[in-house]
Design an enzyme around this catalytic site. Structure first.
Site, mmCIF file in Angstrom:
data_model
loop_
_atom_site.group_PDB
_atom_site.id
_atom_site.type_symbol
_atom_site.label_atom_id
_atom_site.label_comp_id
_atom_site.label_asym_id
_atom_site.label_seq_id
_atom_site.Cartn_x
_atom_site.Cartn_y
_atom_site.Cartn_z
ATOM 1 N N ARG A 81 -2.407 -26.209 5.444
ATOM 2 C CA ARG A 81 -3.852 -26.477 5.319
ATOM 3 C C ARG A 81 -4.619 -26.352 6.635
ATOM 4 O O ARG A 81 -5.852 -26.382 6.627
ATOM 5 C CB ARG A 81 -4.078 -27.874 4.712
ATOM 6 C CG ARG A 81 -3.508 -28.031 3.309
ATOM 7 C CD ARG A 81 -4.097 -27.051 2.311
ATOM 8 N NE ARG A 81 -3.587 -27.283 0.963
ATOM 9 C CZ ARG A 81 -3.988 -26.627 -0.123
ATOM 10 N NH1 ARG A 81 -4.897 -25.671 -0.029
ATOM 11 N NH2 ARG A 81 -3.459 -26.891 -1.299
ATOM 12 N N GLN A 84 -7.847 -42.456 -6.331
ATOM 13 C CA GLN A 84 -9.158 -41.812 -6.170
ATOM 14 C C GLN A 84 -10.228 -42.551 -6.951
ATOM 15 O O GLN A 84 -9.962 -43.111 -8.029
ATOM 16 C CB GLN A 84 -9.068 -40.353 -6.666
ATOM 17 C CG GLN A 84 -10.356 -39.563 -6.482
ATOM 18 C CD GLN A 84 -10.144 -38.071 -6.562
ATOM 19 O OE1 GLN A 84 -9.121 -37.612 -7.072
ATOM 20 N NE2 GLN A 84 -11.109 -37.304 -6.086
ATOM 21 N N GLN A 140 -7.707 -29.725 -4.413
ATOM 22 C CA GLN A 140 -6.670 -29.016 -3.641
ATOM 23 C C GLN A 140 -5.677 -30.008 -3.031
ATOM 24 O O GLN A 140 -4.468 -29.769 -3.021
ATOM 25 C CB GLN A 140 -7.312 -28.204 -2.513
ATOM 26 C CG GLN A 140 -8.272 -27.123 -2.992
ATOM 27 C CD GLN A 140 -8.998 -26.499 -1.815
ATOM 28 O OE1 GLN A 140 -8.464 -25.635 -1.119
ATOM 29 N NE2 GLN A 140 -10.214 -26.937 -1.577
ATOM 30 N N SER A 160 -12.887 -43.269 -9.495
ATOM 31 C CA SER A 160 -12.875 -42.787 -10.878
ATOM 32 C C SER A 160 -14.270 -42.379 -11.323
ATOM 33 O O SER A 160 -15.212 -43.163 -11.218
ATOM 34 C CB SER A 160 -12.357 -43.891 -11.793
ATOM 35 O OG SER A 160 -12.599 -43.547 -13.136
ATOM 36 N N GLN A 161 -14.390 -41.190 -11.878
ATOM 37 C CA GLN A 161 -15.682 -40.781 -12.450
ATOM 38 C C GLN A 161 -15.836 -41.333 -13.872
ATOM 39 O O GLN A 161 -16.875 -41.148 -14.491
ATOM 40 C CB GLN A 161 -15.816 -39.256 -12.453
ATOM 41 C CG GLN A 161 -16.078 -38.684 -11.077
ATOM 42 C CD GLN A 161 -16.460 -37.214 -11.127
ATOM 43 O OE1 GLN A 161 -16.136 -36.497 -12.075
ATOM 44 N NE2 GLN A 161 -17.134 -36.750 -10.093
ATOM 45 N N ARG A 162 -14.786 -42.010 -14.355
ATOM 46 C CA ARG A 162 -14.906 -42.659 -15.671
ATOM 47 C C ARG A 162 -15.603 -44.001 -15.524
ATOM 48 O O ARG A 162 -16.387 -44.407 -16.377
ATOM 49 C CB ARG A 162 -13.533 -42.924 -16.282
ATOM 50 C CG ARG A 162 -12.829 -41.700 -16.737
ATOM 51 C CD ARG A 162 -11.541 -42.090 -17.449
ATOM 52 N NE ARG A 162 -11.804 -42.737 -18.731
ATOM 53 C CZ ARG A 162 -10.926 -43.495 -19.389
ATOM 54 N NH1 ARG A 162 -9.740 -43.723 -18.860
ATOM 55 N NH2 ARG A 162 -11.236 -44.030 -20.550
ATOM 56 N N ARG A 217 -19.806 -37.244 -17.214
ATOM 57 C CA ARG A 217 -19.323 -36.657 -15.954
ATOM 58 C C ARG A 217 -18.958 -35.178 -16.095
ATOM 59 O O ARG A 217 -18.763 -34.492 -15.095
ATOM 60 C CB ARG A 217 -18.115 -37.424 -15.431
ATOM 61 C CG ARG A 217 -16.889 -37.263 -16.306
ATOM 62 C CD ARG A 217 -15.681 -37.897 -15.696
ATOM 63 N NE ARG A 217 -14.633 -38.065 -16.679
ATOM 64 C CZ ARG A 217 -13.371 -38.322 -16.384
ATOM 65 N NH1 ARG A 217 -13.009 -38.438 -15.134
ATOM 66 N NH2 ARG A 217 -12.480 -38.464 -17.325
HETATM 67 C C1 LIG Z 1 -4.333 -20.841 1.226
HETATM 68 C C2 LIG Z 1 -3.938 -21.443 -0.090
HETATM 69 C C3 LIG Z 1 -4.354 -20.863 -1.272
HETATM 70 C C4 LIG Z 1 -3.971 -21.412 -2.513
HETATM 71 N N1 LIG Z 1 -4.397 -20.842 -3.662
HETATM 72 C C5 LIG Z 1 -4.017 -21.335 -4.852
HETATM 73 C C6 LIG Z 1 -4.437 -20.735 -6.089
HETATM 74 O O1 LIG Z 1 -5.176 -19.741 -6.101
HETATM 75 N N2 LIG Z 1 -4.017 -21.276 -7.247
HETATM 76 C C7 LIG Z 1 -3.185 -22.376 -7.283
HETATM 77 O O2 LIG Z 1 -2.824 -22.825 -8.366
HETATM 78 N N3 LIG Z 1 -2.805 -22.972 -6.139
HETATM 79 C C8 LIG Z 1 -3.187 -22.498 -4.942
HETATM 80 N N4 LIG Z 1 -2.779 -23.121 -3.790
HETATM 81 C C9 LIG Z 1 -1.964 -24.349 -3.866
HETATM 82 C C10 LIG Z 1 -0.483 -24.063 -3.544
HETATM 83 O O3 LIG Z 1 0.069 -23.123 -4.436
HETATM 84 C C11 LIG Z 1 0.308 -25.397 -3.626
HETATM 85 O O4 LIG Z 1 0.259 -25.908 -4.952
HETATM 86 C C12 LIG Z 1 -0.242 -26.456 -2.704
HETATM 87 O O5 LIG Z 1 -0.508 -25.931 -1.433
HETATM 88 C C13 LIG Z 1 0.769 -27.606 -2.604
HETATM 89 O O6 LIG Z 1 1.788 -27.249 -1.692
HETATM 90 P P1 LIG Z 1 3.327 -27.040 -2.045
HETATM 91 O O7 LIG Z 1 3.527 -26.652 -3.455
HETATM 92 O O8 LIG Z 1 3.956 -26.162 -0.983
HETATM 93 O O9 LIG Z 1 4.023 -28.348 -1.768
HETATM 94 P P2 LIG Z 1 3.944 -29.905 -1.987
HETATM 95 O O10 LIG Z 1 3.596 -30.281 -3.366
HETATM 96 O O11 LIG Z 1 3.128 -30.450 -0.868
HETATM 97 O O12 LIG Z 1 5.477 -30.200 -1.762
HETATM 98 C C14 LIG Z 1 6.120 -29.966 -0.501
HETATM 99 C C15 LIG Z 1 7.307 -29.060 -0.653
HETATM 100 O O13 LIG Z 1 8.253 -29.683 -1.517
HETATM 101 C C16 LIG Z 1 8.918 -28.684 -2.268
HETATM 102 N N5 LIG Z 1 8.636 -28.903 -3.683
HETATM 103 C C17 LIG Z 1 7.788 -29.815 -4.216
HETATM 104 N N6 LIG Z 1 7.815 -29.772 -5.565
HETATM 105 C C18 LIG Z 1 8.711 -28.789 -5.883
HETATM 106 C C19 LIG Z 1 9.162 -28.238 -7.094
HETATM 107 N N7 LIG Z 1 8.743 -28.683 -8.272
HETATM 108 N N8 LIG Z 1 10.062 -27.254 -7.034
HETATM 109 C C20 LIG Z 1 10.527 -26.781 -5.864
HETATM 110 N N9 LIG Z 1 10.113 -27.223 -4.653
HETATM 111 C C21 LIG Z 1 9.227 -28.229 -4.668
HETATM 112 C C22 LIG Z 1 8.394 -27.333 -1.800
HETATM 113 O O14 LIG Z 1 9.214 -26.855 -0.775
HETATM 114 C C23 LIG Z 1 7.036 -27.697 -1.272
HETATM 115 O O15 LIG Z 1 6.546 -26.747 -0.320
HETATM 116 C C24 LIG Z 1 -3.147 -22.592 -2.548
HETATM 117 C C25 LIG Z 1 -2.742 -23.173 -1.344
HETATM 118 C C26 LIG Z 1 -3.116 -22.624 -0.130
HETATM 119 C C27 LIG Z 1 -2.666 -23.291 1.143
#
Ligand SMILES: Cc1cc2nc3c(=O)[nH]c(=O)nc-3n(C[C@H](O)[C@H](O)[C@H](O)COP(=O)(O)OP(=O)(O)OC[C@H]3O[C@@H](n4cnc5c(N)ncnc54)[C@H](O)[C@@H]3O)c2cc1C
Length: 196
Positions: free
Chosen positions: A160, A78, A67, A80-82, A133
């Protein structure tokens, strides 16, 4: 869970103030609280990107780090599990919902031992660790370095620390938040740890 601040930008407030001072956005105020409120309320958060924090995080599950690394505006390194061989078994996280019940706890622990035994069996039969792994569980302990800038940390904390976040990453966010808050509380004035 081990969360250790390894490094952070020295004099973070002063650096942000310097960056802001080259814009025409505002007159300097000696009140840091007012200064950060002014920046954040306007959505003028790019100066926060000049300040970064590096954490060493250990004894967390791979479920957590899967996550964590979804946050793209960060740098990671991170374990590595390799390359790490788990031939003496591995350590793992037991979710509280399982640990609190003896029967569930026993089933869970037995499964961890089975995974470790199968891993060992595969390795002694010549399977490389990078393939063995595949039997390791999400619960497996891992270590990771993460560097995030202050703007991304604010975003990370918002999503988070939330009650909707999964318990283990929520606890990680809480510990990171407490560390950053000691250093630059004014930049987190609008973010709190939700109760419950
Ligand atoms: C409660 C919860 C449940 C979740 N459940 C799932 C799930 O079921 N499945 C799943 O796949 N993921 C899940 N996620 C992950 C979530 O969808 C995001 O991938 C993750 O929280 C990373 O955050 P982020 O994408 O907001 O931003 P980050 O990657 O931290 O980037 C910060 C900000 O930069 C901007 N940004 C970054 N990259 C881009 C881009 N390419 N385009 C446009 N704007 C961008 C956005 O504004 C983004 O909010 C979950 C997250 C939470 C908190």
């Amino acid at each position: 869970m081990i969360v250790k601040l390894e490094a952070f930008t020295p004099n973070p407030k002063e650096l942000i103030r310097k960056a802001v001072s080259i814009t025409t956005m505002t007159e300097w105020t000696s009140d840091w609280s007012k200064f950060f409120k002014m920046l954040i309320k306007r959505g003028a958060e790019s100066p926060l990107e000049h300040v970064s924090f590096t954490f060493f995080i250990s004894d967390v599950s791979r479920a957590l780090t899967h996550q964590l690394v979804r946050h793209r505006i960060a740098s990671y390194t991170q374990e590595s599990q390799r390359y790490v061989k788990y031939d003496k078994g591995f350590r793992y996280v037991i979710p509280p919902s399982i640990e609190k019940d003896d029967e569930l706890n026993n089933v869970f622990r037995k499964h961890m031992v089975d995974c470790a035994n199968i891993y060992h069996f595969l390795v002694v039969h010549g399977v490389p660790p990078e393939d063995a792994r595949f039997v390791l569980p999400n619960a497996c302990h891992t270590s990771i370095y993460v560097t995030m800038n202050l703007r991304e940390l604010r975003h990370f904390f918002k999503v988070r620390l939330s009650q909707f976040a999964q318990w283990e990453i929520r606890e990680l966010a809480r510990q990171m938040y407490e560390i950053v808050k000691k250093i630059i509380p004014e930049a987190l004035y609008d973010i709190n740890v939700p109760s419950g």
